[in-house]
Design a protein around this motif. Sequence first.
Motif, PDB file in Angstrom:
ATOM      1  N   SER A 109       0.626  -1.159   0.149  1.00  0.00           N
ATOM      2  CA  SER A 109      -0.133   0.066   0.005  1.00  0.00           C
ATOM      3  C   SER A 109       0.740   1.310  -0.116  1.00  0.00           C
ATOM      4  N   GLY A 110       1.953   0.981   0.562  1.00  0.00           N
ATOM      5  CA  GLY A 110       2.770   2.311   0.679  1.00  0.00           C
ATOM      6  C   GLY A 110       4.238   1.956   1.257  1.00  0.00           C
ATOM      7  N   ILE A 123       3.170   6.090  -2.226  1.00  0.00           N
ATOM      8  CA  ILE A 123       1.765   5.401  -2.197  1.00  0.00           C
ATOM      9  C   ILE A 123       1.477   4.611  -3.482  1.00  0.00           C
ATOM     10  N   GLN A 127      -4.677   3.356  -3.756  1.00  0.00           N
ATOM     11  CA  GLN A 127      -5.180   3.799  -2.608  1.00  0.00           C
ATOM     12  C   GLN A 127      -5.816   5.241  -2.495  1.00  0.00           C
ATOM     13  N   SER A 133      -8.324   3.998   3.571  1.00  0.00           N
ATOM     14  CA  SER A 133      -7.091   3.330   3.372  1.00  0.00           C
ATOM     15  C   SER A 133      -6.003   4.172   3.201  1.00  0.00           C
ATOM     16  N   THR A 137      -2.651   4.082   5.550  1.00  0.00           N
ATOM     17  CA  THR A 137      -1.170   3.927   4.975  1.00  0.00           C
ATOM     18  C   THR A 137      -0.212   5.029   5.340  1.00  0.00           C
ATOM     19  N   HIS A 140       0.677   4.767   8.793  1.00  0.00           N
ATOM     20  CA  HIS A 140       1.720   3.824   9.021  1.00  0.00           C
ATOM     21  C   HIS A 140       2.947   4.199   8.661  1.00  0.00           C
ATOM     22  N   GLU A 141       3.120   4.727   7.432  1.00  0.00           N
ATOM     23  CA  GLU A 141       4.485   5.241   7.184  1.00  0.00           C
ATOM     24  C   GLU A 141       5.036   6.349   7.806  1.00  0.00           C
ATOM     25  N   ASP A 162       2.755  -0.458  13.463  1.00  0.00           N
ATOM     26  CA  ASP A 162       1.199  -0.277  13.353  1.00  0.00           C
ATOM     27  C   ASP A 162       0.693   0.237  14.848  1.00  0.00           C
ATOM     28  N   SER A 177      -9.241  -0.736   7.432  1.00  0.00           N
ATOM     29  CA  SER A 177      -8.545  -1.192   6.343  1.00  0.00           C
ATOM     30  C   SER A 177      -7.915  -2.423   6.270  1.00  0.00           C
ATOM     31  N   GLN A 197      -4.187  -5.244   4.234  1.00  0.00           N
ATOM     32  CA  GLN A 197      -3.378  -4.037   4.522  1.00  0.00           C
ATOM     33  C   GLN A 197      -2.868  -3.999   6.187  1.00  0.00           C
TER      34      GLN A 197
END
Length: 247
Positions: A109-110, A123, A127, A133, A137, A140-141, A162, A177, A197
């Motif tokens: 996803s990324g 990305i 997405q 989502s 993403t 999270h990044e 996460d 997601s 994801q």
Amino acid sequence: MFWNRKKKLPITEEDRIWINEDLNWLRTEFGEEHIQEIRTITPTKEFYERTFDGTEKDAEFILKRTMELMRIENCEIKLDFFTDGIIESENGGILTTPADINGKWESASGTYEVKENETIISIETQQLKDPISLIATISHELSHQILLGENRIEENDEFLTDLTAITYGFGIFIGNSRFKFSQFSTNGGFGWQSSNQGYLPEQIIAYSMAWLSKERNEKTDYSKFMKQSVKKYFEQSFEYLEKEKIE
């Protein structure tokens, strides 16, 4: 008696122990005052005041706003995009797809990358069609930036990453997601795709959110924004923690 039965958790005791340890580590790392200031982010205009239209500008807006919510300052992050989905020809036929023989695929996803003193979050373009989502993403990044970019850890830990995003209030987005299923069809073919994801299962996401909500004495009315499976695990976890506190 049935009314004295101990509330059951949707996670194992082993998982409960390591989650508590990681969340307490994050609390120590960020400081109690900062942890108590954080609130759960909901998919509402209160947090993301924008009408999304599926363009790259959506991602640019979300990146900037999410950095504000996660208090990431004095850091320049470049946003990039890549495609890992279906590529169609002009007549509707499929040119390339990462699907396996059964017609399904999983794609990133990324990604987060630091090279030559430049921080880049990339990305996957699919997405852009799903703001929930996309926010999951990017949160999270950006958690990679908080952990790795700020030298809090030496080696990448996706579970902790996460949990960091969840700690910063993005559990609803990550939980909603967690699993995606969709079908596609063109003039030249058909198939389906499923993706997982994130890295934590729904039960752990829900328990972590309940734990944080209890520690912050936060109202749980945000649970109405959770998809049904996550909400069920959240309520089970919250009831367990309430009972544990009383006893």
